[in-house]
Design an enzyme around this catalytic site. Structure first.
Site, short mmCIF file in Angstrom:
data_model
loop_
_atom_site.label_atom_id
_atom_site.label_comp_id
_atom_site.label_asym_id
_atom_site.label_seq_id
_atom_site.Cartn_x
_atom_site.Cartn_y
_atom_site.Cartn_z
N HIS A 95 0.85 -1.20 0.00
CA HIS A 95 0.00 0.00 0.00
C HIS A 95 0.88 1.24 0.00
O HIS A 95 2.10 1.14 0.05
CB HIS A 95 -0.98 -0.02 1.19
CG HIS A 95 -0.32 -0.08 2.54
ND1 HIS A 95 0.33 0.99 3.11
CD2 HIS A 95 -0.20 -1.10 3.42
CE1 HIS A 95 0.80 0.64 4.29
NE2 HIS A 95 0.51 -0.63 4.50
N CYS A 107 3.82 -4.57 6.42
CA CYS A 107 3.44 -4.45 5.02
C CYS A 107 4.56 -3.77 4.23
O CYS A 107 5.57 -3.38 4.79
CB CYS A 107 2.14 -3.66 4.88
SG CYS A 107 0.70 -4.51 5.56
#
Length: 131
Positions: A95, A107
Site C-alpha cells: 500500500h 506491510c
C-alpha cells in the site's frame, strides 16, 4: 508472527487488488472495491483469520475503509493465505507509505505514484520478493 512488525522474507504471490472507488479510479479489471463494512480479520483464534470479513465483527480486525489514504489502493499477497496458520501472521499488503522513511507494521509501503504505476501492470505471474 502476528504483530511483530516484520515483513516475512520470501517470494509472495500477488493474489488481488482492492481500491477505494470513491477516491481512486479502478486500477485494473481484477480490482475489487473496498466497501464501508469491509474489514480484515487479524484474530488467530477465529476461523476467518487472515480473511476479509464484514462489520459488525467483534474479533480483532483492521478496517480496510480508512479515513486516511493509506488503503486507497492495496495489493494483496498470499502471505499465510488462503489457509492461515494460527499466529503465523496476517495480511502482508502493498500500500502507499505514510511518508518517506516511516515504517509499516510489516506491510510494504510505496510512494503513491509508484503504487499507482505498478498496479495496472501486475500479471498473474507477478511476485513480491522480500530478501
Amino acid at each position: 508472527m502476528e504483530g511483530d512488525g516484520a515483513t516475512p522474507r520470501g517470494t509472495h504471490k500477488i493474489v488481488g487488488v482492492l481500491f477505494r472507488a470513491d477516491r481512486v479510479e479502478k486500477p485494473t479489471s481484477r480490482a475489487k472495491p473496498i466497501r464501508p463494512r469491509d474489514l480484515w480479520s487479524d484474530d488467530p483464534s477465529q476461523p476467518d483469520y487472515n480473511q476479509m470479513v464484514q462489520a459488525p465483527y467483534i474479533y480483532s480486525h483492521e478496517k480496510l475503509r480508512r479515513s486516511d489514504p493509506l488503503y486507497n489502493l492495496v495489493i494483496l499477497t498470499d502471505w499465510n493465505w488462503p489457509n492461515a496458520v494460527k499466529d503465523r501472521g496476517s495480511a502482508i499488503f502493498i500500500h502507499r507509505w505514510r511518508k518517506p522513511g516511516h515504517p509499516t507494521e510489516g506491510c510494504i509501503g510505496l510512494r503513491p505514484a509508484d503504487l499507482t504505476w505498478i498496479t495496472p501492470r501486475l500479471l498473474p505471474k507477478s511476485r513480491l520478493i522480500v530478501l
